[in-house]
Design an enzyme around this catalytic site. Structure first.
Site, PDB file in Angstrom:
ATOM      1  N   SER A   9       0.803  -1.456   0.144  1.00  0.00           N
ATOM      2  CA  SER A   9       0.137   0.001   0.056  1.00  0.00           C
ATOM      3  C   SER A   9       0.638   1.256  -0.121  1.00  0.00           C
ATOM      4  O   SER A   9       0.199   2.439   0.016  1.00  0.00           O
ATOM      5  CB  SER A   9      -0.886   0.153   1.198  1.00  0.00           C
ATOM      6  OG  SER A   9      -1.642  -1.202   1.231  1.00  0.00           O
ATOM      7  N   ALA A  11       3.967   4.097  -1.040  1.00  0.00           N
ATOM      8  CA  ALA A  11       4.264   4.809  -2.448  1.00  0.00           C
ATOM      9  C   ALA A  11       5.176   3.701  -3.331  1.00  0.00           C
ATOM     10  O   ALA A  11       4.820   3.636  -4.450  1.00  0.00           O
ATOM     11  CB  ALA A  11       4.924   6.052  -2.166  1.00  0.00           C
ATOM     12  N   SER A  38      -3.335  -2.291   6.342  1.00  0.00           N
ATOM     13  CA  SER A  38      -3.522  -2.115   5.034  1.00  0.00           C
ATOM     14  C   SER A  38      -4.228  -3.567   4.587  1.00  0.00           C
ATOM     15  O   SER A  38      -4.599  -3.615   3.378  1.00  0.00           O
ATOM     16  CB  SER A  38      -2.376  -1.619   4.157  1.00  0.00           C
ATOM     17  OG  SER A  38      -1.573  -2.664   4.274  1.00  0.00           O
ATOM     18  N   ARG A  98      21.730  -2.869   4.102  1.00  0.00           N
ATOM     19  CA  ARG A  98      22.715  -2.517   2.967  1.00  0.00           C
ATOM     20  C   ARG A  98      24.026  -2.662   3.224  1.00  0.00           C
ATOM     21  O   ARG A  98      24.895  -2.943   2.402  1.00  0.00           O
ATOM     22  CB  ARG A  98      22.287  -1.037   2.634  1.00  0.00           C
ATOM     23  CG  ARG A  98      21.052  -0.777   2.101  1.00  0.00           C
ATOM     24  CD  ARG A  98      20.672   0.559   1.837  1.00  0.00           C
ATOM     25  NE  ARG A  98      19.291   0.899   1.217  1.00  0.00           N
ATOM     26  CZ  ARG A  98      18.814   2.010   1.460  1.00  0.00           C
ATOM     27  NH1 ARG A  98      19.059   2.913   2.340  1.00  0.00           N
ATOM     28  NH2 ARG A  98      17.370   2.157   1.011  1.00  0.00           N
ATOM     29  N   CYS A 128      17.665   6.133  -2.546  1.00  0.00           N
ATOM     30  CA  CYS A 128      17.419   6.645  -3.548  1.00  0.00           C
ATOM     31  C   CYS A 128      18.457   7.770  -4.127  1.00  0.00           C
ATOM     32  O   CYS A 128      18.714   7.840  -5.217  1.00  0.00           O
ATOM     33  CB  CYS A 128      15.975   7.252  -3.648  1.00  0.00           C
ATOM     34  SG  CYS A 128      15.781   8.173  -1.959  1.00  0.00           S
ATOM     35  N   SER A 158       8.592  12.550  -1.752  1.00  0.00           N
ATOM     36  CA  SER A 158       8.341  11.194  -1.920  1.00  0.00           C
ATOM     37  C   SER A 158       9.087  10.402  -1.256  1.00  0.00           C
ATOM     38  O   SER A 158       8.904   9.152  -0.837  1.00  0.00           O
ATOM     39  CB  SER A 158       8.322  10.753  -3.604  1.00  0.00           C
ATOM     40  OG  SER A 158       9.647  11.132  -4.064  1.00  0.00           O
ATOM     41  N   ARG A 233      15.761  18.571   1.953  1.00  0.00           N
ATOM     42  CA  ARG A 233      14.547  18.090   1.516  1.00  0.00           C
ATOM     43  C   ARG A 233      13.902  19.589   0.939  1.00  0.00           C
ATOM     44  O   ARG A 233      13.985  20.407   1.403  1.00  0.00           O
ATOM     45  CB  ARG A 233      13.558  17.736   2.873  1.00  0.00           C
ATOM     46  CG  ARG A 233      12.426  17.259   2.341  1.00  0.00           C
ATOM     47  CD  ARG A 233      12.091  15.899   1.931  1.00  0.00           C
ATOM     48  NE  ARG A 233      12.321  14.915   2.745  1.00  0.00           N
ATOM     49  CZ  ARG A 233      12.886  13.547   2.424  1.00  0.00           C
ATOM     50  NH1 ARG A 233      13.056  13.447   1.199  1.00  0.00           N
ATOM     51  NH2 ARG A 233      13.053  12.873   3.393  1.00  0.00           N
ATOM     52  N   HIS A 240      14.130  13.238  -7.412  1.00  0.00           N
ATOM     53  CA  HIS A 240      15.190  13.932  -6.659  1.00  0.00           C
ATOM     54  C   HIS A 240      16.081  14.629  -7.497  1.00  0.00           C
ATOM     55  O   HIS A 240      16.584  13.984  -8.539  1.00  0.00           O
ATOM     56  CB  HIS A 240      16.240  12.911  -5.579  1.00  0.00           C
ATOM     57  CG  HIS A 240      15.400  12.402  -4.405  1.00  0.00           C
ATOM     58  ND1 HIS A 240      14.177  12.610  -3.952  1.00  0.00           N
ATOM     59  CD2 HIS A 240      15.944  11.485  -3.458  1.00  0.00           C
ATOM     60  CE1 HIS A 240      14.021  12.242  -2.761  1.00  0.00           C
ATOM     61  NE2 HIS A 240      14.996  11.387  -2.736  1.00  0.00           N
ATOM     62  N   GLN A 313      12.413   9.514  -7.902  1.00  0.00           N
ATOM     63  CA  GLN A 313      12.785   8.965  -6.535  1.00  0.00           C
ATOM     64  C   GLN A 313      12.178   7.554  -6.348  1.00  0.00           C
ATOM     65  O   GLN A 313      12.662   6.398  -5.890  1.00  0.00           O
ATOM     66  CB  GLN A 313      12.517   9.685  -5.356  1.00  0.00           C
ATOM     67  CG  GLN A 313      13.095   9.218  -3.792  1.00  0.00           C
ATOM     68  CD  GLN A 313      11.883   8.557  -3.322  1.00  0.00           C
ATOM     69  OE1 GLN A 313      10.826   8.694  -3.515  1.00  0.00           O
ATOM     70  NE2 GLN A 313      12.126   7.556  -2.474  1.00  0.00           N
TER      71      GLN A 313
END
Ligand code: 2RA
Length: 337
Positions: A9, A11, A38, A98, A128, A158, A233, A240, A313
Site C-alpha cells: 500500500s 508509495a 492495510s 545495506r 534513492c 516522495s 529536503r 530527487h 525517486q
C-alpha cells in the site's frame, strides 16, 4: 515467477505494481502483503484484483520466488527470516541490510554480478539519493578513477513516503486558505521551505542520509572514493535532484564526459545550455532514466567536473532498481528454478 510485494500500500509498493506491469515482468502468481492496517485493501494488477494479506510469521512465502520488500527497516529485519526461509529472494528497499557484508547492495548498471552471491537470500536496494548519483559516477569512472565527490541533494517529498507527499500537497492548500499548515511527516513546514536535514544526525555532524551516500557509494562501486554529501529536503513531489562535483585521477574534459553520459544505457543526457535545456524534477517525475545536464569544468579544481542529475525517486530510486535486479537474476538463470 511467483512474486510477492511486501508493503503493497505504500508509495513504493504501489510503484512496484506499475513497474512490473509496464515492464511485462513474468509474474505467474502475485501475493500482496501489508500491515494489519492495510490488510484487506484491493489493488489491480493486469486487470485482476488482488487483496492485501497481513504480513505474519507463518509459511505464506513458501513457493515465492522473489519478494520485493518496502515496509521500513524494522519490518525487513523482523521478517527477513520468514520471507527467505523457503528460498524466496528478498529484494529489500530498506536500509536494514545495506551495509551487511553478507548482503549485496546492487545497482544493475554497475554491479549486477554482486546479486548472484547472497548468503542470506537478501539483496539490498540502495538509498534513492545514492542510486542516481552512482549511475552518473559510473560513466565518469570508466574514463578515469574518481577520487573525491562533493554532492548537494535536493530531495523530493516522495522520499518520506506517500503520506508525506499528501502532507506537502495539503500544506500548500492550507496556506492558500490562510490556515495553519499541518506538520507531521517532516521536521518543519516543507511548503515554501527547504529543510537541511534528512534522517537523524550522527556523531560527525552529518545526517544518516549523508553517511549513506558515503558508505553505499563505496560498496556499490567497489571503490575507495571519498564522498561528502549535504542532503536537503525540497518542496518537490517525487524526483530527487543532485549537484555533483567529482575529482578524477586525470582531468576529464566536458566533451569526454558528455560522450560517456550519452553512451550509458541508464542515462539521458539533457545538456544544451543555449536552449535552456537541462533536467528538472517536474518533468522527470514518472520516467525511468537518470537525467544528466549542466556539465562543466570545476573552476576550483583542474581535475574536477560538475554536473546536475535528476531521477524519479520512487522509480529508479526504489521500485525500478529492485525490479531490474530481479530481471538480471532471471536473465542469469539464477532465480525461479
Ligand atoms: C529520502 N532517501 O529521500 C530517503 C528515502 N529513502 O527521504
Amino acid at each position: 515467477m511467483r512474486t510477492a510485494i511486501v508493503g503493497a500500500s505504500g508509495a513504493v509498493g504501489q510503484e512496484f505494481l506499475r513497474v512490473l506491469e509496464e515492464r511485462d515482468f513474468p509474474v505467474d502468481e502475485l501475493v500482496l502483503f501489508g500491515s494489519s492496517r492495510s490488510a484487506g485493501r484491493e489493488y489491480k494488477f493486469r486487470g485482476k484484483a488482488y487483496t492485501v494479506k497481513e504480513l505474519k510469521h507463518n509459511d505464506d512465502f513458501r513457493g515465492v520466488d522473489v519478494a520485493f520488500v518496502s515496509a521500513g527497516g524494522g519490518t525487513s529485519t523482523a521478517f527477513a527470516e520468514t520471507i527467505t526461509k523457503h528460498g524466496a529472494v528478498m529484494i529489500d528497499n530498506s536500509s536494514a541490510f545495506r551495509m551487511d557484508a553478507d548482503v549485496p547492495l546492487v545497482v544493475p548498471e554497475i554491479n549486477p554480478e554482486d546479486a548472484l552471491k547472497r548468503p542470506k537470500g537478501i539483496i539490498a536496494n540502495p538509498n534513492c539519493s545514492t542510486i542516481q548519483m552512482v549511475v552518473a559516477l559510473n560513466a565518469i569512472e570508466k574514463l578515469s578513477h574518481i577520487r573525491r565527490v562533493h554532492v548537494s541533494t535536493y530531495q523530493a517529498a516522495s522520499g518520506a513516503g506517500a503520506e508525506a507527499m499528501n502532507e506537502l500537497r495539503t500544506q500548500y492548500m492550507q496556506l492558500a486558505q490562510g490556515e495553519e499548515p499541518v506538520v507531521e511527516k517532516f521536521f518543519y513546514q516543507l511548503a515554501y521551505n527547504l529543510i537541511p536535514q534528512i534522517d537523524v544526525f550522527t556523531d560527525n555532524g552529518y545526517t544518516k542520509e549523508e553517511m549513506k551516500m558515503y558508505h553505499e557509494t563505496r560498496k556499490i562501486m567497489h571503490s575507495d572514493v571519498e564522498v561528502s554529501a549535504m542532503c536537503v529536503r525540497v518542496p518537490v513531489m517525487r524526483a530527487h535532484s543532485e549537484a555533483i562535483w567529482v575529482e578524477t585521477e586525470r582531468p576529464v574534459s566536458v566533451e569526454e564526459a558528455r560522450a560517456a553520459f550519452a553512451a550509458d544505457k541508464g542515462i539521458v543526457l539533457q545538456d544544451d545550455p543555449a536552449k535552456k535545456d537541462y533536467p528538472m524534477p517536474l518533468f522527470v517525475a514518472g520516467h525511468d532514466p537518470v537525467y544528466v545536464g549542466r556539465i562543466r569544468k570545476d573552476l576550483a579544481n583542474p581535475n574536477g567536473l560538475i554536473f546536475w542529475t535528476v531521477s524519479d525517486q520512487i522509480k529508479k530510486g526504489a521500485a525500478l532498481n529492485a525490479v531490474q535486479i530481479a530481471e538480471y537474476l532471471i536473465q542469469a538463470g539464477n532465480i525461479g528454478k
